[in-house]
Scaffold this active site. Structure first.
Site, short mmCIF file in Angstrom:
data_model
loop_
_atom_site.label_atom_id
_atom_site.label_comp_id
_atom_site.label_asym_id
_atom_site.label_seq_id
_atom_site.Cartn_x
_atom_site.Cartn_y
_atom_site.Cartn_z
N ASN A 100 48.35 65.36 109.76
CA ASN A 100 49.09 64.40 109.31
C ASN A 100 49.30 63.53 109.73
O ASN A 100 50.06 63.63 110.79
CB ASN A 100 49.75 64.94 107.42
CG ASN A 100 49.83 63.70 106.98
OD1 ASN A 100 49.64 62.85 106.93
ND2 ASN A 100 51.13 63.54 106.24
N GLU A 484 53.28 42.37 90.05
CA GLU A 484 53.04 43.79 90.06
C GLU A 484 52.04 43.89 88.95
O GLU A 484 51.65 44.78 88.93
CB GLU A 484 54.30 44.40 89.29
CG GLU A 484 54.53 45.65 89.18
CD GLU A 484 53.71 46.68 90.15
OE1 GLU A 484 54.29 45.84 91.22
OE2 GLU A 484 53.64 47.52 89.92
N GLU A 491 44.42 47.54 91.30
CA GLU A 491 44.87 48.98 91.59
C GLU A 491 43.47 50.73 90.71
O GLU A 491 43.02 51.06 91.71
CB GLU A 491 46.39 49.85 91.71
CG GLU A 491 46.88 49.40 93.19
CD GLU A 491 47.78 50.46 93.39
OE1 GLU A 491 48.41 51.21 93.96
OE2 GLU A 491 48.89 50.11 91.93
C1 AGP Z 1 51.56 50.73 93.90
O1 AGP Z 1 51.17 51.01 92.68
C2 AGP Z 1 50.92 51.04 95.77
N1 AGP Z 1 50.25 52.66 95.25
C3 AGP Z 1 51.15 50.70 96.72
O2 AGP Z 1 51.39 49.49 96.95
C4 AGP Z 1 52.55 51.34 97.05
O3 AGP Z 1 53.94 50.87 96.13
C5 AGP Z 1 53.39 50.97 98.70
O4 AGP Z 1 52.06 51.99 98.99
C6 AGP Z 1 54.42 51.24 99.11
O5 AGP Z 1 54.91 52.94 98.52
P1 AGP Z 1 56.03 53.56 98.65
O6 AGP Z 1 56.58 52.73 97.84
O7 AGP Z 1 56.15 55.07 98.49
O8 AGP Z 1 56.70 53.05 100.42
#
Ligand code: AGP
Length: 611
Positions: A100, A484, A491
């Protein structure tokens, strides 16, 4: 991105690996595979698609294997295919690696290895790893040392698990920049990129440190990071329950997580409100009132939904504590030369605590000697550990790729921070503080009420399954909520949606409005109410169709809206915790009505650990 599971023990490794992979599928779900130690060689299965596809492959005589590694992938280098799926192998097929992260110098390494006669099967960066390890093993080294020495040549980020057909009952794992956890059971051991994969087997875990390499065998775990006895002292207990990572009767994790918000919000403020002094106490911030008074500027950085929470934080901290706040996309911030000084406090927000861009922005702030604070959900995650201090949001595991409960808990944490700062700096007095405590404590019941009365949202959603575009409008603190709402819809339903400050609409997006364009407007009672009603009038004059998120009992809104979803009243600064709930449900129901895979939207993964 990508999920890793490894097992050394006495049970069927395949079963344990597949169950673990299913729990990690939110990290990536375009291909999957496993490798098992099996009668002196490696038994391998790989597929394009989901873990369920891997499970339905003929296991051969995998039943007798008690050691193995597995992976679920989110493609970065090379399309989803069987060749690019992990595990990857050395040329003899004796060493298997799951990875990963990103090997940044893989082109150079690949060239060197090709020059020495190595042939590659995949387009991935990861495949250089088994080849490098194999070269070290060929020098007579044990797998543990070979992995350590091979990794010296690698630049980039990795969480890896490695097995060899020639070292039975042994697994080697290492991390640098990508999370990895080791679990300790009863004469059995696990490694995984997330506790969720192993929590049904053990709650005793060790979070690998940056750069650490471990060997796992039937005798236990050995680390290159100090004396073996120290491993025992590092064991941490995972205190959440298996039901937290199950759907619990809900059709999707996202819906379960939306409905769990009364509880997750309560957990975010539990034990942190002072009902006598009218303030918030956040011991994790490790700041005295004097420290709070000395802050001259705050920068908040994050990505995606966490960035939207950050944007609400700006309104909160400026209103309650009168400290100037700048909100930055971590991905942009890291690549410019921002003005940062030691009196700047940097707040970093991340659900996963592993987002690569956010982590890089944090590192930059630390180099510039800023005090760094984390608002993080995943306990023990990299950002939680790398920040000087911070606040856990205690939302519990969030599995749905679309963030919902983490968002509201992040906003709650920001409310508490703004509150504590405001009281310490005497912007808010005790009376105002006590009132705010009361309002905060009332929020979970108000969220419950919205959820209880939400059956109409699924009906409204049916009206929008046809939509190709959607506009979300809000003002003030509800502007980030509009962003949001739009992100949630994009999404999971793949409908193009944009969030806009309502008054900005007339400077451009107004051109998009026609009778085919649904417009969700956050039009709750409060400071901006009259203005937003005017904005709605402008939309309606152009035949736009308006879905209003409005306050209970507001009858004026009825004449200017096509659909209305009601929320209870709350102070302006707390209202995002309510207005976002119908928008989460709206996108959920639209996505379901369109037949989309809500928990695993296309091209996305929960935790973005690559740039
Ligand atoms: C949220 O619905 C998303 N999948 C994405 O924008 C997410 O909030 C972003 O990748 C940040 O992730 P994190 O809060 O784990 O840092």
């Amino acid at each position: 991105m990508c999920g890793i599971v490894g097992y050394v023990g006495h049970k069927s490794a395949r079963d344990i690996l597949l169950t673990g992979l299913k729990r990690l599928e939110y990290r990536g779900y375009d291909s999957a595979g496993y490798a098992l130690q099996n009668k002196g060689s490696l038994l391998i299965r790989k597929c394009e698609g989901r873990v369920s596809d891997l499970e339905s492959m003929d296991p051969g005589d995998a039943g007798s294997s008690t050691v193995g590694i597995a992976h679920t992938r989110w493609a970065t280098h090379g399309e989803p295919s069987i060749a690019n799926a992990h595990p990857h192998f050395d040329q003899a097929g004796r060493i298997a690696v799951v990875h990963n992260g990103i090997i940044e110098n893989f082109m150079t390494l690949r060239k060197e290895l090709t020059g020495s006669g190595v042939t590659f099967e995949s387009e991935t960066d990861s495949e250089v790893l088994p080849m490098l390890i194999s070269q070290e093993v060929a020098k007579g080294k044990k797998l543990f040392t070979a992995v350590k020495d091979a990794l010296v040549k690698v630049h980039g980020a990795y969480g890896i698990a490695v097995i060899s057909a020639d070292e039975p009952n042994t697994l080697v794992a290492a991390r640098y920049g990508s999370p990895l956890v080791a679990g300790i059971g009863d004469r059995e051991y696990f490694v995984a990129s997330d506790v969720a994969a192993i929590v049904s087997h053990t709650r005793d875990v060790i979070y690998l440190e940056e750069g650490e390499v471990i060997e796992v065998n039937l005798e236990g775990i050995q680390s290159d990071n100090g004396h073996p006895a120290l491993i025992r002292e590092r064991i941490e207990y995972v205190d959440w329950d298996i039901t937290d990572i199950e759907k619990d009767g809900y059709p999707h994790f996202m819906l379960k997580e939306i409905y769990s918000q009364p509880e997750s919000l309560t957990n975010a403020f539990r034990g942190r409100l002072d009902l006598v002094q009218g303030t918030a106490h956040l011991g994790g911030l490790q700041m005295s009132e004097e420290d709070m008074r000395s802050i001259s500027r705050i920068v908040i950085t994050a990505c995606g939904t966490s960035w939207h929470a950050a944007s609400i934080g700006k309104y909160l901290i400026e209103a309650y504590a009168r400290i100037p706040v700048q909100v930055e996309y971590a991905s942009e911030f890291r690549y410019r030369d921002p003005v940062l000084s030691p009196d700047t406090v940097m707040i970093v927000i991340s659900q996963s605590g592993e987002t690569a861009d956010t982590l890089a922005a944090l590192k930059l702030a630390k180099e510039r000697k800023c005090r760094t604070l984390g608002i993080v959900n995943v306990i023990g995650s990299t950002i939680a550990r790398e920040t000087d201090a911070g606040v856990y949001i205690h939302a519990g595991p969030e599995i749905g790729v679309a963030s919902t409960k983490a968002f509201t808990s992040q906003v709650m944490a920001l409310i508490l921070i703004a509150f504590a700062l405001g009281r310490a700096r005497h912007v808010l007095n005790r009376k105002q503080g006590l009132e705010l405590v009361r309002e905060i404590m009332a929020i979970p019941d108000k969220v419950s009420k919205i959820l209880e009365n939400s059956s109409g949202i699924a009906e409204i959603a049916k009206e929008f399954t046809y939509a190709r575009n959607f506009l979300y409008l809000g003002r003030g603190v509800n502007y980030p909520v509009a962003l949001e709402g739009a992100l949630k819809l994009k999404e999971i339903s793949y409908i193009h949606a944009e969030g806009y400050p309502a008054a900005e609409m007339k400077h451009g997006p107004i051109a998009l409005i026609d009778e085919m364009m649904p417009i969700a407007v956050i039009a709750v009672k409060g400071a901006a109410y009259d203005k937003i009603i005017s904005n709605i009038q402008v939309v309606r004059a152009r035949h736009g169709r308006v879905l209003a998120i409005a306050t209970e009992g507001d009858t004026d809104i009825e004449s200017v809206s096509d659909w209305i979803i009601r929320v209870p009243e709350a102070p302006d600064m707390l209202i995002p915790l309510l207005t976002v709930i119908p928008l989460q449900l709206l996108s959920y129901h639209i996505a379901v009505a369109r037949g989309c895979d809500v928990d695993k939207p296309r091209n996305l993964a929960k935790s973005v650990t690559v740039e």
